[in-house]
Design a protein around this motif. Structure first.
Motif, PDB file in Angstrom:
ATOM      1  N   ASP A 199      23.419  12.104 -62.985  1.00 60.29           N
ATOM      2  CA  ASP A 199      22.841  13.530 -62.531  1.00 60.29           C
ATOM      3  C   ASP A 199      22.197  13.181 -61.307  1.00 60.29           C
ATOM      4  OD1 ASP A 199      22.192  16.044 -62.233  1.00 60.29           O
ATOM      5  OD2 ASP A 199      20.885  16.154 -64.075  1.00 60.29           O
ATOM      6  N   GLY A 200      22.695  12.928 -60.286  1.00 55.07           N
ATOM      7  CA  GLY A 200      22.029  12.662 -58.875  1.00 55.07           C
ATOM      8  C   GLY A 200      21.124  13.714 -58.670  1.00 55.07           C
ATOM      9  N   PRO A 201      21.662  14.990 -58.458  1.00 57.21           N
ATOM     10  CA  PRO A 201      20.555  16.159 -58.116  1.00 57.21           C
ATOM     11  C   PRO A 201      19.484  16.167 -58.967  1.00 57.21           C
ATOM     12  CG  PRO A 201      22.894  17.117 -58.975  1.00 57.21           C
ATOM     13  CD  PRO A 201      23.030  15.718 -58.737  1.00 57.21           C
ATOM     14  N   GLY A 202      19.732  16.086 -60.348  1.00 51.57           N
ATOM     15  CA  GLY A 202      18.534  16.427 -61.354  1.00 51.57           C
ATOM     16  C   GLY A 202      17.574  15.194 -60.918  1.00 51.57           C
ATOM     17  N   GLU A 203      18.057  13.972 -60.863  1.00 47.44           N
ATOM     18  CA  GLU A 203      17.099  12.781 -60.521  1.00 47.44           C
ATOM     19  C   GLU A 203      16.429  13.032 -59.256  1.00 47.44           C
ATOM     20  OE1 GLU A 203      16.375  10.176 -62.670  1.00 47.44           O
ATOM     21  OE2 GLU A 203      17.522  11.169 -64.181  1.00 47.44           O
ATOM     22  N   ALA A 204      17.005  13.386 -58.208  1.00 56.90           N
ATOM     23  CA  ALA A 204      16.325  13.709 -56.915  1.00 56.90           C
ATOM     24  C   ALA A 204      15.389  14.468 -56.836  1.00 56.90           C
ATOM     25  CB  ALA A 204      17.416  14.115 -55.828  1.00 56.90           C
ATOM     26  N   ALA A 260      20.862  21.800 -48.750  1.00 56.55           N
ATOM     27  CA  ALA A 260      21.814  21.005 -49.166  1.00 56.55           C
ATOM     28  C   ALA A 260      22.929  20.598 -48.336  1.00 56.55           C
ATOM     29  CB  ALA A 260      22.270  21.463 -50.659  1.00 56.55           C
ATOM     30  N   LEU A 261      23.236  19.735 -47.682  1.00 59.18           N
ATOM     31  CA  LEU A 261      23.995  19.326 -46.686  1.00 59.18           C
ATOM     32  C   LEU A 261      25.109  18.737 -46.985  1.00 59.18           C
ATOM     33  CD1 LEU A 261      21.350  18.530 -43.755  1.00 59.18           C
ATOM     34  CD2 LEU A 261      22.564  20.764 -44.327  1.00 59.18           C
ATOM     35  N   HIS A 262      26.615  19.221 -46.996  1.00 62.23           N
ATOM     36  CA  HIS A 262      27.629  18.535 -47.393  1.00 62.23           C
ATOM     37  C   HIS A 262      28.084  17.435 -46.519  1.00 62.23           C
ATOM     38  CE1 HIS A 262      30.266  19.962 -44.186  1.00 62.23           C
ATOM     39  NE2 HIS A 262      29.318  21.175 -44.131  1.00 62.23           N
ATOM     40  N   GLY A 263      28.820  16.682 -46.773  1.00 65.67           N
ATOM     41  CA  GLY A 263      29.543  15.461 -46.352  1.00 65.67           C
ATOM     42  C   GLY A 263      30.675  15.879 -45.455  1.00 65.67           C
ATOM     43  N   CYS A 264      31.344  14.729 -44.838  1.00 65.55           N
ATOM     44  CA  CYS A 264      32.728  15.003 -44.292  1.00 65.55           C
ATOM     45  C   CYS A 264      33.704  15.407 -45.429  1.00 65.55           C
ATOM     46  CB  CYS A 264      32.992  13.511 -43.514  1.00 65.55           C
ATOM     47  SG  CYS A 264      31.821  13.156 -42.374  1.00 65.55           S
ATOM     48  N   GLY A 265      34.575  15.926 -45.085  1.00 69.54           N
ATOM     49  CA  GLY A 265      35.631  16.513 -45.685  1.00 69.54           C
ATOM     50  C   GLY A 265      35.251  17.197 -46.963  1.00 69.54           C
ATOM     51  N   PHE A 275      31.510  22.242 -53.192  1.00 70.02           N
ATOM     52  CA  PHE A 275      29.928  21.766 -53.217  1.00 70.02           C
ATOM     53  C   PHE A 275      29.169  22.702 -53.670  1.00 70.02           C
ATOM     54  CE2 PHE A 275      26.437  20.188 -50.842  1.00 70.02           C
ATOM     55  CZ  PHE A 275      26.210  19.002 -51.422  1.00 70.02           C
ATOM     56  N   ALA A 276      29.228  23.872 -53.094  1.00 69.80           N
ATOM     57  CA  ALA A 276      28.036  24.813 -53.323  1.00 69.80           C
ATOM     58  C   ALA A 276      27.982  25.488 -54.747  1.00 69.80           C
ATOM     59  CB  ALA A 276      28.322  26.116 -52.435  1.00 69.80           C
ATOM     60  N   ARG A 277      29.287  25.489 -55.332  1.00 67.56           N
ATOM     61  CA  ARG A 277      29.318  25.964 -56.782  1.00 67.56           C
ATOM     62  C   ARG A 277      29.104  24.960 -57.909  1.00 67.56           C
ATOM     63  NH1 ARG A 277      30.383  30.549 -58.443  1.00 67.56           N
ATOM     64  NH2 ARG A 277      31.373  31.621 -56.244  1.00 67.56           N
ATOM     65  N   HIS A 278      29.306  23.613 -57.452  1.00 68.03           N
ATOM     66  CA  HIS A 278      29.538  22.562 -58.507  1.00 68.03           C
ATOM     67  C   HIS A 278      28.696  21.416 -58.230  1.00 68.03           C
ATOM     68  CE1 HIS A 278      32.725  24.802 -60.536  1.00 68.03           C
ATOM     69  NE2 HIS A 278      33.333  24.817 -59.492  1.00 68.03           N
ATOM     70  N   LEU A 281      23.008  21.313 -58.294  1.00 63.63           N
ATOM     71  CA  LEU A 281      21.945  21.755 -57.973  1.00 63.63           C
ATOM     72  C   LEU A 281      21.430  22.977 -58.533  1.00 63.63           C
ATOM     73  CD1 LEU A 281      21.621  20.693 -54.259  1.00 63.63           C
ATOM     74  CD2 LEU A 281      20.025  20.069 -55.942  1.00 63.63           C
ATOM     75  N   ASN A 282      22.652  24.269 -58.533  1.00 59.96           N
ATOM     76  CA  ASN A 282      22.152  25.423 -58.888  1.00 59.96           C
ATOM     77  C   ASN A 282      21.476  25.670 -60.291  1.00 59.96           C
ATOM     78  OD1 ASN A 282      23.163  25.741 -56.279  1.00 59.96           O
ATOM     79  ND2 ASN A 282      25.189  26.695 -57.313  1.00 59.96           N
ATOM     80  N   ALA A 283      21.839  24.890 -61.269  1.00 60.88           N
ATOM     81  CA  ALA A 283      21.293  24.903 -62.538  1.00 60.88           C
ATOM     82  C   ALA A 283      19.966  24.285 -62.705  1.00 60.88           C
ATOM     83  CB  ALA A 283      22.121  24.165 -63.582  1.00 60.88           C
ATOM     84  N   TRP A 284      19.742  23.301 -61.748  1.00 60.15           N
ATOM     85  CA  TRP A 284      18.490  22.898 -61.618  1.00 60.15           C
ATOM     86  C   TRP A 284      17.596  23.515 -60.852  1.00 60.15           C
ATOM     87  CZ3 TRP A 284      16.323  19.421 -64.581  1.00 60.15           C
ATOM     88  CH2 TRP A 284      16.974  18.521 -65.130  1.00 60.15           C
ATOM     89  N   ALA A 285      18.031  24.540 -60.005  1.00 55.32           N
ATOM     90  CA  ALA A 285      17.450  25.585 -59.059  1.00 55.32           C
ATOM     91  C   ALA A 285      16.743  26.490 -59.950  1.00 55.32           C
ATOM     92  CB  ALA A 285      18.349  26.032 -58.031  1.00 55.32           C
ATOM     93  N   GLU A 286      17.281  26.853 -61.205  1.00 58.10           N
ATOM     94  CA  GLU A 286      16.648  27.688 -61.963  1.00 58.10           C
ATOM     95  C   GLU A 286      15.471  26.954 -62.553  1.00 58.10           C
ATOM     96  OE1 GLU A 286      17.975  30.648 -62.961  1.00 58.10           O
ATOM     97  OE2 GLU A 286      20.263  30.663 -62.235  1.00 58.10           O
ATOM     98  N   ALA A 287      15.524  25.606 -63.135  1.00 54.78           N
ATOM     99  CA  ALA A 287      14.479  25.108 -63.657  1.00 54.78           C
ATOM    100  C   ALA A 287      13.197  24.978 -62.791  1.00 54.78           C
ATOM    101  CB  ALA A 287      14.829  23.946 -64.484  1.00 54.78           C
ATOM    102  N   TYR A 288      13.527  24.681 -61.377  1.00 54.87           N
ATOM    103  CA  TYR A 288      12.552  24.284 -60.549  1.00 54.87           C
ATOM    104  C   TYR A 288      12.149  25.578 -59.737  1.00 54.87           C
ATOM    105  CZ  TYR A 288      12.675  19.189 -61.284  1.00 54.87           C
ATOM    106  OH  TYR A 288      12.664  18.150 -61.680  1.00 54.87           O
ATOM    107  N   ARG A 289      12.699  26.667 -59.750  1.00 55.84           N
ATOM    108  CA  ARG A 289      12.388  27.886 -59.238  1.00 55.84           C
ATOM    109  C   ARG A 289      12.654  27.742 -57.628  1.00 55.84           C
ATOM    110  NH1 ARG A 289       9.780  31.475 -62.137  1.00 55.84           N
ATOM    111  NH2 ARG A 289       9.215  32.669 -60.031  1.00 55.84           N
TER     112      ARG A 289
END
Length: 350
Positions: A199-204, A260-265, A275-278, A281-289
Motif C-alpha cells: 500500500d504505497g499511498p497508505g505507507e507514504a 498527486a502528480l501522475h507519471g508519463c502515460g 490514477f485519480a480514481r484508483h 489515495l482517496n480512501a486514505w484521504a477520508e482517514a486523514y482529512r
C-alpha cells in the motif's frame, strides 16, 4: 470551514456523483484548506516534478513523497541527459557534485527555497527493485541528496525498495475497487498502477502525517473535474484536472491537501481517470482529512507520453538553461497557483 460551504462547492462542481465529461469544467474553487497539512506526492515524471516543487518552495511543500524517480536537477535541460543518466545509466549515474553546484547557483539567485526550510522537510521515497525505466540506482541519488539536505535524515527520511516491483505506483489490491485496472507488479505498463500487495499511498501518508485509523472500504467523497486554466504561461497542461473532496471534511473542520502528480502515460487522454480514481489515495484521504488534487498534463508532439516537465520541454527551446526546475518554471508556477487557490478562503472567490 463550515460544512455548508463544503457541500455548496461540491454541488457546484458536480451536480451529481458522476463526472460530467461533456460539460466544460468549472474553475478550481477556493476552499480555505489547511496549508500546514500540505503534501506533494508524485510518480515517475510526477515524482521529479514533486521534488522540484519541494525544493523550490520547501516551507510550503514540507511533506514530500516520491515514487520511482531520481534526483532533483538531474536532466539540466537536456532530454538526452534525462534519458541516458536520469532514467537509465548509459551516460553513467548523475554526478552529485554537478547537482550540488546547480542547487547552489539557484540558491544564490533566489530561485529555490532556503536550506533551513529544506532541512525541516519530511520525505518518503519508494522504488521498485526491478524498475527498468528509472533504475533504482538513479533513485539512490535522490536519497543521497536528501540525506545531505535534511537536519536529521534518520528521523525525517524513509526509503523503501520493494522486491520484484517494476516501474509505477504500488497499490494493495484490497485497498482499491475491484474494477481498478491494476497491472502486474513486476511487468508494469499502462496505467502503471502496480498490484504489488504493498500500500504505497497508505505507507507514504503514514510517514508524512503519522499513523491514522484504517480508511473506509470505499471512498465516500466526490471526484470532480476542474479547469486548469491558470495565469502562469504554462503550456501542455490538460484542459481539466481532478479534485477529490472527502466526506470526512463535512463536520466544520478544514481539510489538509495532497497534490498527486501522475507519471508519463498516466494522463487523462491515456488512461482516463484511472490514477485519480484508483490510486488508493482517496480512501486514505477520508482517514486523514485531506483533499486530493490530481493535476493533468496533456500529451503533445514534443511530449508524446504526457510527462511532467522535468527536463525543460515546456520552456522556450532557444534558451540554453530552461527554468523548469526553479521557481521560474512555468509548470511549477501553474501547480503552485492551483494550490494557492485551494488554500485561499472561500470569500476570496466571491
Amino acid at each position: 470551514m463550515p460544512s455548508k460551504a463544503i457541500l455548496g462547492v461540491a454541488a457546484l462542481l458536480l451536480g451529481g456523483a458522476a463526472l460530467a465529461e461533456e460539460a466544460a469544467p468549472p474553475p478550481l474553487p477556493a476552499l480555505g484548506l489547511d496549508g500546514e497539512r500540505l503534501a506533494v506526492l508524485g510518480v515517475s515524471s510526477g515524482g521529479y516534478m514533486a521534488t522540484q516543487l519541494a525544493v523550490a518552495y520547501p516551507a510550503r511543500y514540507s511533506r514530500l513523497g516520491v515514487f520511482a524517480a531520481g534526483p532533483w536537477g538531474c536532466a539540466q535541460g537536456s532530454l538526452g541527459q534525462a534519458l541516458g543518466q536520469c532514467m537509465l545509466t548509459h551516460r553513467g549515474l548523475p554526478e552529485p557534485s554537478e547537482l550540488a553546484a546547480r542547487h547552489a547557483a539557484y540558491l544564490a539567485e533566489g530561485r529555490v527555497g532556503p536550506p533551513e526550510a529544506l532541512a525541516r522537510q519530511r520525505v518518503f521515497l519508494w522504488h521498485g527493485e526491478q524498475d527498468g525505466t528509472v533504475l533504482p540506482a538513479v533513485g539512490e541519488r535522490l536519497v543521497e541528496q536528501y540525506r545531505d539536505w535534511l537536519a536529521d535524515a534518520d528521523a525525517q527520511l524513509r526509503r523503501v525498495v520493494t522486491p520484484g516491483a517494476g516501474h509505477g505506483w504500488p497499490v494493495a489490491g484490497e485497498r482499491v475497487a475491484q474494477e481498478a485496472p491494476l497491472v502486474d507488479c513486476a511487468a508494469g505498463g499502462s496505467p502503471y498502477l502496480l498490484d504489488c500487495g504493498y500500500d504505497g499511498p497508505g505507507e507514504a501518508l503514514a510517514w508524512l502525517y503519522g499513523e491514522a485509523e484504517s480508511p473506509p472500504a470505499a471512498p465516500s467523497g466526490e471526484l470532480s473535474r476542474f479547469s486548469q486554466e491558470v495565469d502562469s504561461g504554462a503550456r501542455q497542461l490538460g484542459e481539466s484536472g481532478y479534485l477529490y473532496l472527502p466526506a470526512a471534511c463535512d463536520d466544520g473542520e478544514a481539510c489538509g491537501l495532497v497534490v498527486a502528480l501522475h507519471g508519463c502515460g498516466m494522463a487523462t487522454e491515456q488512461v482516463g481517470d484511472a490514477f485519480a480514481r484508483h490510486s488508493g489515495l482517496n480512501a486514505w484521504a477520508e482517514a486523514y482529512r485531506l483533499a486530493v488534487l490530481y493535476p493533468q498534463v496533456s500529451p503533445s508532439l514534443g511530449n508524446p507520453q504526457g510527462c511532467w516537465d522535468w527536463w525543460g520541454y515546456d520552456e522556450n527551446s532557444w534558451r540554453p538553461h530552461p527554468d523548469h526546475d526553479s521557481r521560474d518554471g512555468r509548470q511549477l508556477r501553474a501547480l503552485d497557483a492551483m494550490v494557492e487557490r485551494l488554500l485561499s478562503p472561500p470569500e476570496a472567490s466571491e
